[in-house]
Scaffold this motif. Structure first.
Motif, short mmCIF file in Angstrom:
data_model
loop_
_atom_site.label_atom_id
_atom_site.label_comp_id
_atom_site.label_asym_id
_atom_site.label_seq_id
_atom_site.Cartn_x
_atom_site.Cartn_y
_atom_site.Cartn_z
N ARG A 124 -27.88 -61.74 31.78
CA ARG A 124 -27.12 -62.68 30.95
C ARG A 124 -28.04 -63.47 30.02
N GLU A 125 -29.26 -63.74 30.50
CA GLU A 125 -30.23 -64.44 29.65
C GLU A 125 -30.64 -63.56 28.47
N SER A 128 -28.05 -63.72 25.87
CA SER A 128 -28.01 -65.03 25.22
C SER A 128 -29.27 -65.33 24.41
N PRO A 172 -25.05 -65.39 21.91
CA PRO A 172 -24.77 -63.96 22.10
C PRO A 172 -24.00 -63.35 20.94
#
Length: 198
Positions: A124-125, A128, A172
């Protein structure tokens, strides 16, 4: 780490490249052309936590084969990740971002990696951190509909008609690029005992 000038748009294309092949080169060329990139960093990783190290060719050999294959001067073959000491992709990308605040980066990945992307450390990082361009691969065209990443970040998907500005967008943001596909795979080449030789 390759040198870049302020304001450049740079694609980050990482992988084991074990061995590198024309399918990898096709992904790189499509990304350069469709995204309007100034450079593409062909990042040869020391290892892959999701793959067996026993079948991994020496790093120097994979770099040499990649350099032989990627002749476009905009493609910079690099293995700087080795100097970071076993970093995960998210850590490598954070390092790139910290060292190059004056540039614009896009993470490039083949659609065949999208299905397992949610298994990557800090995935997820990654989503993002930089915009992501997913390039179509044989048998993976529908992965942008079914993968966990695509479902989770559906709201951040950029229409393929607008991908020329992807590198300018705040993450994102991601897109799926359709186009020519190569049936070559590193797994199949290893199974046949082949490598792309200089």
């Amino acid at each position: 780490m390759p040198h870049i000038e302020r304001g450049m748009a740079v694609g980050l294309f990482g992988g084991s490249f074990n061995p590198p092949h024309e399918g990898h080169l096709l992904v790189a060329e499509i990304a350069l052309r469709r995204l309007g990139l100034d450079q593409l960093w062909w990042m040869v990783t020391p290892g892959n936590p999701l793959k067996s190290r026993s079948e991994l060719a020496p790093l120097g050999e994979r770099i040499s084969l990649s350099e032989h294959l990627a002749r476009d001067p905009r493609i910079k073959v690099t293995a700087f990740e080795k100097t970071l000491g076993g970093s995960y992709t998210a850590d490598t990308l954070a390092h790139v971002k910290a060292k190059n605040p004056q540039a614009h980066f896009v993470w490039i990945m083949g659609a065949d990696s999208l299905q397992s992307f949610h298994l990557w450390q800090k995935w997820r990082e990654i989503v993002s951190m930089f915009p992501i361009a997913v390039v179509d691969r044989p048998g993976a065209t529908l992965s942008f509909l079914s993968s966990k990443m695509a479902r989770t970040f559906d709201y951040a998907r950029v229409d393929e008609d607008d991908i020329g500005t992807l590198w300018k967008r705040q993450a994102p943001a991601w897109t799926f690029i359709h186009g020519p596909r190569s049936t070559l795979s590193s797994t199949a080449l290893r199974a046949n005992g082949r490598k792309t030789s200089p």
